[in-house]
Design a protein around this motif. Structure first.
Motif, short mmCIF file in Angstrom:
data_model
loop_
_atom_site.label_atom_id
_atom_site.label_comp_id
_atom_site.label_asym_id
_atom_site.label_seq_id
_atom_site.Cartn_x
_atom_site.Cartn_y
_atom_site.Cartn_z
N PHE A 1 2.97 1.12 -42.95
CA PHE A 1 3.89 2.03 -42.40
C PHE A 1 4.94 1.34 -42.15
N LEU A 2 4.91 0.09 -41.43
CA LEU A 2 6.16 -0.64 -41.05
C LEU A 2 6.67 -0.83 -42.36
N ASP A 3 6.17 -1.42 -43.25
CA ASP A 3 6.62 -2.10 -44.58
C ASP A 3 7.72 -0.79 -44.94
N LEU A 4 7.12 0.21 -44.99
CA LEU A 4 7.83 1.44 -45.60
C LEU A 4 8.93 2.03 -44.78
N ALA A 5 8.87 1.84 -43.57
CA ALA A 5 9.85 2.16 -42.45
C ALA A 5 11.03 1.14 -42.64
N LYS A 6 10.77 -0.13 -42.93
CA LYS A 6 11.70 -1.05 -43.14
C LYS A 6 12.83 -0.86 -44.29
N SER A 7 11.88 -0.31 -45.41
CA SER A 7 12.42 -0.18 -46.45
C SER A 7 13.37 1.35 -46.55
N ARG A 8 13.49 1.96 -45.54
CA ARG A 8 14.20 3.18 -45.37
C ARG A 8 15.63 3.11 -44.85
N THR A 9 16.66 3.73 -45.79
CA THR A 9 17.75 3.61 -45.13
C THR A 9 18.19 4.67 -44.29
N THR A 10 17.38 5.87 -44.57
CA THR A 10 17.53 7.09 -43.79
C THR A 10 16.47 7.30 -42.71
N ARG A 11 16.60 8.36 -41.96
CA ARG A 11 15.67 8.58 -41.12
C ARG A 11 14.60 9.59 -41.67
N LYS A 12 13.32 9.14 -41.77
CA LYS A 12 12.41 9.97 -42.18
C LYS A 12 11.31 10.50 -41.04
N LYS A 13 10.70 11.48 -41.48
CA LYS A 13 9.77 11.90 -40.23
C LYS A 13 8.55 10.89 -40.42
N THR A 14 8.19 10.54 -39.15
CA THR A 14 7.06 9.64 -38.91
C THR A 14 5.78 10.29 -39.53
N ALA B 1 5.57 11.76 -42.42
CA ALA B 1 5.76 11.75 -43.83
C ALA B 1 5.61 10.18 -44.13
N LEU B 2 6.02 9.20 -43.31
CA LEU B 2 5.90 7.98 -43.60
C LEU B 2 4.32 7.38 -43.32
N PHE B 3 3.67 8.14 -42.29
CA PHE B 3 2.41 7.64 -42.22
C PHE B 3 1.62 8.22 -43.45
N LEU B 4 1.82 9.60 -43.79
CA LEU B 4 1.06 9.94 -45.29
C LEU B 4 1.44 9.08 -46.21
N ALA B 5 2.51 8.70 -46.44
CA ALA B 5 3.04 7.77 -47.42
C ALA B 5 2.27 6.52 -47.47
N ASN C 1 7.50 19.87 -49.59
CA ASN C 1 8.56 18.92 -48.92
C ASN C 1 8.93 17.64 -49.43
N VAL C 2 9.13 18.00 -50.88
CA VAL C 2 9.52 17.09 -52.03
C VAL C 2 10.73 15.89 -51.19
N ASP C 3 11.61 16.49 -50.59
CA ASP C 3 12.57 15.70 -50.08
C ASP C 3 12.11 14.61 -48.96
N ASP C 4 10.97 14.90 -48.39
CA ASP C 4 10.60 13.81 -47.45
C ASP C 4 9.94 12.58 -48.15
N PHE C 5 9.49 12.86 -49.37
CA PHE C 5 8.71 11.61 -50.31
C PHE C 5 9.51 11.22 -51.44
#
Length: 80
Positions: A29-42, A44-48, A63-67
């Motif tokens: 989760f933290l690795d994915l969150a660090k790579s995001r330049t835009t704010r994503k829903k928490t 969606a990040l956890f599911l990813a 919700n294609v835009d979230d992923f």
């Protein structure tokens, strides 16, 4: 909600495989969150993170835009 429960129970009885968060979801989760330049829903990040930890590379969602920015995922809307 009762209808949703019935649908899930039918999938489980049919033997549909299920996935669960691995022991590393917070790290992923933290690795994915660090790579995001835009704010994503928490959520969606956890599911990813859960999908990535389980080796899943395809997601069907309305919700294609979230992923769509997760390079490891092929994302499609099944309704279009």
């Amino acid at each position: 909600m009762a209808d949703a429960v019935l649908v899930v129970e039918k999938y489980l009885k049919a033997g549909t495989p299920t996935i669960h968060a691995q022991s590393t979801p917070l790290h992923t989760f933290l690795d994915l969150a660090k790579s995001r330049t835009t704010r994503k829903k928490t959520s969606a990040l956890f599911l990813a993170a859960t999908l990535k930890d389980n080796g899943i590379d395809r997601l069907y969602t309305v919700n294609v835009d979230d992923f769509k920015d997760f390079a490891f995922l092929q994302v499609a809307n099944p309704l279009v």
